[in-house]
Write a protein that holds these residues in place. Structure first.
Motif, short mmCIF file in Angstrom:
data_model
loop_
_atom_site.label_atom_id
_atom_site.label_comp_id
_atom_site.label_asym_id
_atom_site.label_seq_id
_atom_site.Cartn_x
_atom_site.Cartn_y
_atom_site.Cartn_z
N ALA A 17 0.83 -1.21 0.00
CA ALA A 17 0.00 0.00 0.00
C ALA A 17 0.86 1.26 0.00
O ALA A 17 0.53 2.25 -0.67
CB ALA A 17 -0.93 0.00 1.20
N THR A 18 1.97 1.20 0.74
CA THR A 18 2.88 2.36 0.78
C THR A 18 3.52 2.59 -0.59
O THR A 18 3.64 3.73 -1.06
CB THR A 18 3.97 2.17 1.84
N VAL A 19 3.94 1.51 -1.25
CA VAL A 19 4.51 1.63 -2.60
C VAL A 19 3.48 2.25 -3.54
O VAL A 19 3.80 3.14 -4.34
CB VAL A 19 4.97 0.26 -3.14
N SER A 20 2.24 1.79 -3.43
CA SER A 20 1.18 2.32 -4.28
C SER A 20 0.97 3.81 -4.05
O SER A 20 0.79 4.57 -5.01
CB SER A 20 -0.13 1.57 -4.01
N ARG A 21 1.04 4.23 -2.78
CA ARG A 21 0.87 5.65 -2.48
C ARG A 21 2.01 6.48 -3.05
O ARG A 21 1.80 7.60 -3.55
CB ARG A 21 0.76 5.86 -0.96
N VAL A 22 3.22 5.95 -3.02
CA VAL A 22 4.37 6.65 -3.60
C VAL A 22 4.19 6.80 -5.12
O VAL A 22 4.43 7.86 -5.69
CB VAL A 22 5.69 5.91 -3.28
N LEU A 23 3.73 5.73 -5.76
CA LEU A 23 3.53 5.75 -7.21
C LEU A 23 2.45 6.74 -7.60
O LEU A 23 2.48 7.32 -8.70
CB LEU A 23 3.17 4.35 -7.72
N ASN A 24 1.49 6.96 -6.70
CA ASN A 24 0.39 7.89 -6.96
C ASN A 24 0.67 9.29 -6.43
O ASN A 24 -0.22 10.14 -6.42
CB ASN A 24 -0.90 7.37 -6.34
N ASN A 25 1.93 9.53 -5.99
CA ASN A 25 2.34 10.83 -5.45
C ASN A 25 1.47 11.29 -4.29
O ASN A 25 1.14 12.47 -4.15
CB ASN A 25 2.30 11.90 -6.56
N SER A 26 1.08 10.35 -3.46
CA SER A 26 0.26 10.67 -2.29
C SER A 26 1.11 11.36 -1.23
O SER A 26 2.28 11.02 -1.01
CB SER A 26 -0.36 9.39 -1.71
N ALA A 27 0.47 12.32 -0.55
CA ALA A 27 1.18 13.04 0.51
C ALA A 27 1.24 12.23 1.80
O ALA A 27 2.01 12.57 2.72
CB ALA A 27 0.49 14.38 0.76
N ALA A 28 0.46 11.15 1.89
CA ALA A 28 0.37 10.37 3.12
C ALA A 28 1.50 9.35 3.23
O ALA A 28 1.29 8.20 3.63
CB ALA A 28 -0.98 9.68 3.19
N VAL A 29 2.71 9.76 2.89
CA VAL A 29 3.89 8.90 2.98
C VAL A 29 5.04 9.72 3.52
O VAL A 29 5.27 10.85 3.07
CB VAL A 29 4.27 8.32 1.59
N SER A 30 5.77 9.17 4.50
CA SER A 30 6.91 9.90 5.05
C SER A 30 8.01 10.03 4.01
O SER A 30 8.12 9.23 3.08
CB SER A 30 7.45 9.19 6.29
N ALA A 31 8.85 11.05 4.19
CA ALA A 31 9.94 11.30 3.25
C ALA A 31 10.90 10.13 3.19
O ALA A 31 11.38 9.75 2.11
CB ALA A 31 10.67 12.58 3.64
#
Length: 334
Positions: A17-31
């Protein structure tokens, strides 16, 4: 071996899910997590399947634009306006040609039916009112340049009737009362509207409508030549000629010059569209300018708004024209 999103998640020490959020440029992921994911993507050579992902989301961010042919040069500025507006909203334009064929048009629209594009824009269509309205109930479509009477579909055009009226009226203001028109037998409402504008200008100025002053052929360059030959064979030829396209106007000008006429003096000529050829020609051709770039921007902006709000605003938008006066038209001098 194909690298999967699970391999990336394992290498980065995060969830899928975290990888998916990164791919979608989601802000809900830590740097730090985003950095780990991006490093893993580079190291493993992972290439995400955006098409498959977008299909699952029922989005592709692609709009299909279907043009009847590549012969009309004013399409280039319309497409440019479409592309710029689409890019600003994260969309791309997929351009294809139907060759004015119903079967090809429907085959291309299969991409819309199968959701490999989000919407479709038809720049001239062979589809009837019922087909267009039925498609629009289930999918996002729009008409551009050419309207279809009665179709409950978003439509963006220039004011064809008003532009033709203004063009013919300008010739009348120069003293011309014998004004021919080069039209077409092609089944398009833009041609019909321009002919109606011509007739209205004559009627409002008390000038008799003469059927022998209307030549109908095709948009092909050769038909401007044939039209000029027809007009000059009349006992009382017109002193000015209004053409429903610049291609036809250029053809009339070419034939007139070859026959020894002084264009702008012996005979005045006016076109429609303001394509590049009209001002590159010698003499420059008086014409009605279509706001092609704005037409393209407008239809895409309105269509994307329909997509985003999930409902359809089936507006009928007519953008303003502009009369461009050049050397091919002049005062009546006989």
């Amino acid at each position: 071996m194909n690298v999967t999103i699970k391999d990336v998640a394992k290498a980065a020490g995060v969830s899928v899910a975290t990888v998916s959020r990164v791919l979608n440029n989601s802000a809900a992921v830590s740097a730090s997590a985003a950095e780990n994911v991006n490093n893993a993507i580079k190291e493993l050579g992972y290439s995400p399947n955006f098409l498959g992902r977008n299909l699952r989301k029922r989005e592709t961010n692609i709009i299909l634009a279907i043009i009847p042919s590549t012969e009309q040069t004013f399409y280039s500025d319309i497409i440019k306006g479409m592309q710029n507006a689409a890019s600003e909203h994260g969309y791309d334009i997929l351009l294809s040609t139907s060759n004015s064929s119903y079967n090809i048009e429907m085959r291309l629209l299969d991409m819309l039916f199968k959701r490999t594009v989000d919407a479709a824009i038809l720049l001239g269509t062979q589809l009837d009112v019922k087909t267009l309205t039925d498609i629009n109930k289930q999918h996002h479509i729009a008409l551009c340049c050419e309207r279809v009477e009665g179709a409950d579909v978003l439509t963006v055009t220039v004011d064809d009737e008003g532009g033709a009226f203004a063009a013919v009226n300008s010739l009348i203001e120069m003293g011309h009362t014998r004004i021919g028109m080069v039209s077409t037998t092609v089944n398009s409402l833009s041609s019909y509207d321009r002919e109606q504008g011509y007739k209205r200008a004559l009627g409002e100025n008390g000038i008799e409508l003469r059927e022998d002053y209307i030549y109908r052929g095709t948009y092909d360059f050769s038909h401007g030549i044939k039209a000029f030959e027809h007009f000059m064979s009349l006992p009382e030829p017109p002193s000015a000629i209004f053409c429903i396209s610049d291609i036809l106007a250029a053809s009339v000008v070419k034939k007139a010059i070859s026959e020894g006429y002084s264009v702008g003096s012996d005979i005045s000529v006016c076109g429609f569209d303001n394509i590049l050829l009209s001002w590159m020609y010698t003499p420059g051709i008086t014409t009605v300018e279509q706001p092609c770039y704005d037409i393209g921007r407008t239809v895409v902006t309105e269509l994307i708004e329909n997509i985003n709000i999930g409902t359809k605003s089936n507006k009928k938008i007519k953008l303003p024209y502009k009369i461009i006066k050049r050397e091919s038209s002049g005062q009546y001098s006989k």
